[in-house]
Motif scaffolding. Structure first.
Motif, short mmCIF file in Angstrom:
data_model
loop_
_atom_site.label_atom_id
_atom_site.label_comp_id
_atom_site.label_asym_id
_atom_site.label_seq_id
_atom_site.Cartn_x
_atom_site.Cartn_y
_atom_site.Cartn_z
N TRP A 1 0.84 -1.19 0.00
CA TRP A 1 0.00 0.00 0.00
C TRP A 1 0.88 1.25 0.00
N GLN A 2 0.31 2.35 -0.49
CA GLN A 2 1.02 3.62 -0.56
C GLN A 2 0.08 4.75 -0.16
N VAL A 3 0.67 5.80 0.35
CA VAL A 3 -0.05 7.06 0.60
C VAL A 3 0.39 8.04 -0.46
N ARG A 4 -0.56 8.58 -1.19
CA ARG A 4 -0.26 9.50 -2.27
C ARG A 4 -1.13 10.75 -2.15
N GLN A 5 -0.62 11.86 -2.67
CA GLN A 5 -1.43 13.07 -2.79
C GLN A 5 -2.19 12.96 -4.10
N MET A 6 -3.47 12.65 -4.01
CA MET A 6 -4.30 12.39 -5.18
C MET A 6 -5.33 13.49 -5.33
N LYS A 7 -5.57 13.93 -6.56
CA LYS A 7 -6.45 15.07 -6.79
C LYS A 7 -7.89 14.69 -7.11
N THR A 8 -8.13 13.47 -7.54
CA THR A 8 -9.49 13.13 -7.98
C THR A 8 -10.06 11.89 -7.31
N ARG A 9 -9.28 11.22 -6.46
CA ARG A 9 -9.77 9.99 -5.84
C ARG A 9 -9.37 9.94 -4.37
N TRP A 10 -10.19 9.25 -3.59
CA TRP A 10 -9.82 8.99 -2.21
C TRP A 10 -8.93 7.75 -2.12
N GLY A 11 -8.99 6.89 -3.12
CA GLY A 11 -8.15 5.70 -3.11
C GLY A 11 -8.20 5.00 -4.44
N SER A 12 -7.35 4.01 -4.62
CA SER A 12 -7.36 3.20 -5.83
C SER A 12 -6.80 1.82 -5.50
N CYS A 13 -7.07 0.85 -6.38
CA CYS A 13 -6.62 -0.51 -6.15
C CYS A 13 -6.14 -1.12 -7.46
N ASN A 14 -5.07 -1.86 -7.39
CA ASN A 14 -4.59 -2.67 -8.51
C ASN A 14 -4.83 -4.13 -8.12
N PRO A 15 -5.97 -4.71 -8.56
CA PRO A 15 -6.30 -6.08 -8.14
C PRO A 15 -5.27 -7.11 -8.59
N ASP A 16 -4.63 -6.90 -9.73
CA ASP A 16 -3.66 -7.86 -10.22
C ASP A 16 -2.44 -7.94 -9.31
N GLN A 17 -1.96 -6.78 -8.88
CA GLN A 17 -0.80 -6.74 -7.99
C GLN A 17 -1.19 -6.79 -6.51
N LYS A 18 -2.50 -6.67 -6.25
CA LYS A 18 -3.02 -6.67 -4.88
C LYS A 18 -2.42 -5.54 -4.05
N LYS A 19 -2.36 -4.36 -4.68
CA LYS A 19 -1.83 -3.18 -4.02
C LYS A 19 -2.87 -2.06 -4.02
N ILE A 20 -2.87 -1.26 -2.98
CA ILE A 20 -3.82 -0.16 -2.89
C ILE A 20 -3.08 1.15 -2.63
N ARG A 21 -3.71 2.23 -3.06
CA ARG A 21 -3.21 3.57 -2.79
C ARG A 21 -4.27 4.36 -2.05
N LEU A 22 -3.84 5.17 -1.11
CA LEU A 22 -4.77 5.95 -0.29
C LEU A 22 -4.38 7.42 -0.33
N ASN A 23 -5.39 8.26 -0.43
CA ASN A 23 -5.18 9.70 -0.54
C ASN A 23 -4.72 10.27 0.80
N LEU A 24 -3.67 11.06 0.76
CA LEU A 24 -3.16 11.69 1.98
C LEU A 24 -4.22 12.51 2.70
N GLU A 25 -5.17 13.07 1.96
CA GLU A 25 -6.20 13.91 2.57
C GLU A 25 -7.07 13.13 3.55
N LEU A 26 -7.06 11.80 3.49
CA LEU A 26 -7.86 11.00 4.41
C LEU A 26 -7.44 11.18 5.85
N VAL A 27 -6.21 11.60 6.08
CA VAL A 27 -5.75 11.83 7.45
C VAL A 27 -6.54 12.95 8.11
#
Length: 246
Positions: A163-189
């Motif tokens: 998993w990663q924390v990223r500064q994302m402008k249009t999403r709260w999160g994203s997922c890559n099901p093939d790699q089983k990895k997720i990204r989470l928007n820093l703004e969620l903090v």
């Protein structure tokens, strides 16, 4: 008649409202209005005709306008200046910033239920203050995520490979099901912990079903029955001046 944007997105206009159309492998038509600007999107099955989508949109005009009015009244946060008594959010609560100018190592301290203290050297620029606050926010969010992922891995019987924390402008999160990895928007903090958990669950459900279809919604209802309330809470909270969507 449907039109195409330069990026190739299908759009229709109904009663002066522009609606993005996304074709998906789903059974039913889904309508969403996204904060903060009230962007409208319809997800439709591949075989549904354009006229049927237009009629569906017309039937939902009152609901669309009601949602857009609500978002129009949502609090907007102007760009932060990192000055004394400026409002900053952490885990859904509003804090006042207290600037402490002193020689020594810069740091951020959550003082109590009212104040966040920002220790900086005299003459520290706005950009460096922003970087310091961002680094603190990132550290705090990264402390919260592992326990939530571990909790839901056991409940869902899935595994997150990274998993990663990223500064994302249009999403709260994203997922890559093939790699089983997720990204989470820093703004969620800055949002309540329950909203962070909702987004983590949402992204982890994509490990079971990659599309936002009936199967996906059934998983969400099973694992987090009150997810719709959490989504509504997340979308009503103060937002930055950029456009957000989820």
């Amino acid at each position: 008649m449907n039109t195409k944007t330069p990026a190739g997105t299908e759009q229709i206009t109904v009663s002066n409202i522009t609606i993005d159309i996304v074709r998906k492998d789903i059974k039913n038509i889904h309508l969403a209005v996204y904060p903060p600007m009230g962007r409208v999107r319809i997800a439709a099955p591949f075989l549904v005709k354009d006229d049927a989508i237009r009629l569906f949109a017309i039937s939902k005009l009152s609901w669309i306008r009601r949602q857009q009015r609500q978002f129009a009244g949502q609090e907007r946060l102007p760009p932060r200046e990192y000055k004394e008594r400026e409002s900053h959010y952490y885990q859904g609560k509003r804090y006042l910033l207290h600037i402490v100018e002193a020689e020594g190592w810069p740091k951020v301290i959550l003082k109590n239920k009212t104040w966040i203290e920002l220790y900086v050297r005299p003459g520290t620029t706005l950009e460096k203050r922003h970087a310091l606050m961002t680094r603190w926010y990132r550290t705090q969010l990264k402390k919260q995520i592992p326990a939530l992922i571990e909790k839901w891995e056991q409940i869902m019987d899935v595994q997150v490979n990274g998993w990663q924390v990223r500064q994302m402008k249009t999403r709260w999160g994203s997922c890559n099901p093939d790699q089983k990895k997720i990204r989470l928007n820093l703004e969620l903090v800055k949002k309540p912990a329950s909203c962070l958990e909702y987004i983590i669950v949402h992204e982890m459900v994509h490990l079971l079903e990659r599309h936002h279809n009936e199967v996906f919604l059934a998983y969400m209802d099973r694992f987090l029955p009150h997810w719709r309330q959490l989504k509504a809470e997340l979308n009503k909270l103060p937002v930055r001046h950029e456009e957000w969507g989820y």
